[in-house]
Design an enzyme around this catalytic site. Sequence first.
Site, PDB file in Angstrom:
ATOM      1  N   TYR A 441       0.820  -1.221   0.000  1.00 20.59           N
ATOM      2  CA  TYR A 441       0.000   0.000   0.000  1.00 20.59           C
ATOM      3  C   TYR A 441       0.848   1.263   0.000  1.00 20.59           C
ATOM      4  O   TYR A 441       2.063   1.210   0.104  1.00 20.59           O
ATOM      5  CB  TYR A 441      -1.041   0.004   1.108  1.00 20.59           C
ATOM      6  N   GLU A 442       0.166   2.397  -0.176  1.00 21.23           N
ATOM      7  CA  GLU A 442       0.809   3.708  -0.354  1.00 21.23           C
ATOM      8  C   GLU A 442       1.757   3.722  -1.555  1.00 21.23           C
ATOM      9  O   GLU A 442       2.809   4.353  -1.529  1.00 21.23           O
ATOM     10  CB  GLU A 442       1.552   4.138   0.920  1.00 21.23           C
ATOM     11  N   GLY A 443       1.379   3.027  -2.602  1.00 21.91           N
ATOM     12  CA  GLY A 443       2.216   2.920  -3.789  1.00 21.91           C
ATOM     13  C   GLY A 443       3.098   1.698  -3.678  1.00 21.91           C
ATOM     14  O   GLY A 443       4.008   1.664  -2.839  1.00 21.91           O
TER      15      GLY A 443
END
Length: 593
Positions: A441-443
């Site tokens: 997550y978060e890229g």
Amino acid sequence: MAEYKAPLRDMQFVLNEVFKAGDLWAGLPGLAEVVDSETAEAILEEGAKLTSRELAPLNRSGDEEGAKWVDGVVTTPAGFKEAFATYAEGGWVGLGGNPEFGGMGMPKMLSVQFEEMMYSANNSFTLYPTLTAGACLAINAHASEELKSQYLPNMYAGVWSGSMCLTEPHSGTDLGIIRTKAEPQADGSYAVTGTKIFITGGEHDLNENIIHLVLAKLPDAPAGPRGISLFLVPKIMVNEDGSLGEKNAVSCGSIEHKMGIKASATCVMNFDGAKGYLVGELNKGLAAMFTMMNYERLSIGIQGLGCSEMSYQSAVEYAKDRLQSRAATGPVEPNKAADPIIVHPDVRRMLMNIKATTEAGRAFSTYVGMQLDLAKHAEDDVAKAKAEGLVALLTPVAKAFFTDLGLENCVQGQQVFGGHGYIREWGQEQLVRDVRIAQIYEGTNGIQALDLMGRKTVANGGKLFGLFAEEIREFANSGAAPEEFSKPLVDAVSKLEELTHFVIDGSKNNPNEVGAASVEYLHAFGYVAYAYMWARMAAVAQAGVEGSEADFYQGKLSTGRYYFKRLLPRIESLAAAVRSGADPLFELTADQF
């Protein structure tokens, strides 16, 4: 499982001795008035008490109970609500927040160390306040004064929480194709309609209101990412006097059932004409949201670091206690049936890998925090510009390298336990499950690597990399660090520089070279950055080996030597992979997979 103990001495070493934070803050307007070394030490000590006494005891029970969803209502595990109240009362949500609206205004160098404690103690709990802190950062940077005054004080106080609503069922990395719509209303607000998924803390029972930051498009917006705007959408409407009004048209459709971080509610959020307010300018919402996203990316990187630390603490305790076989050089504890497994080379290899990379990561997170502090507070334009460039360059490295090593380290910590590492009661299997999401997550880390290689390196001809390489060489050639560290550091940064220009040159003829090189390049970059951190730590440690804490400083030198001899050489194989180019990736046709 070992009880979590915050590594305060190591944090103080990095903060005060390696980076001399007190001297730095004293010269930065905006920080000199609010913090000094003594204040920072007191904050970290209180943070250690909070995380070890309030959060760590809820980690396993929170994992076993998980967050629960019933008819749109999400309930967090037993003890979470009370722990959050204690957390909020201490002012921790607003630790780095704008003092004008009730934040404490503390430097990022300090807050990254507190976040490491949080993630070491309880990953799931930590995600709720860190998402709020990130939302506050975006609101403070881009919202109108009216919105800031209306929302920030209660968010900093922990009375209200925040969430980040980007992803949609069909749109993850490619946010340009989102379908959530925002229609202008006569009163200047917008009616926001759409569905967002994977929303951390989108619904919960920890406090009375949740403030969603939502990416959406106006009906006539330009196609792609240039048509995205950012909206503040409260769960419960806020009256002009600050009191809560009627419920907004926002609902939680379900929560995800996940591999780890089970006490963190990962929500499907439905916006059905919900009232929202524009943050920043129309069609420039992605740039505004990146303020929050970049904060969260560093924070999630620190999740990997915190999990590594907790895995190490547990593994070391177990390795000193577990008796199995005799040392190859003869019995170490002849009065016992066997020797503790810490005598065995392979166990030491695993422990040293975790120790060397975690301590380097702690220094690197503090270093990135220092650049963020300089970018925000420095008066000198040259220093500010350099810091901004380094923040842009190093953020994807911190997010991806911390978390890639975080999983590797937690698996190694689990391996130290042998079969017991696979058993729930020891805690290592939860760390492996919890840390795994941090690479996603978060890229995703692949996207972070592509960002580093493409946007942050190839696109500017290696200009940002040059800032970092120049600083490393200047330090290595200063004579501050022992030659056993400075000499191989110069050699390593030269090899990374050659690799950088190899990819830049290759990309001119084949665009696929950027993506083909990106992951291995990021790892090579990370290992060189860690070598720089170890050289800086060694420079301090060599001066302390004759003093009252000789054992501590000698341990630093020995760990640094291990890093340079056993881990830094990994850059050789990574460089060979990069130099093989993109062609091996494209020899197969799609049908041959």
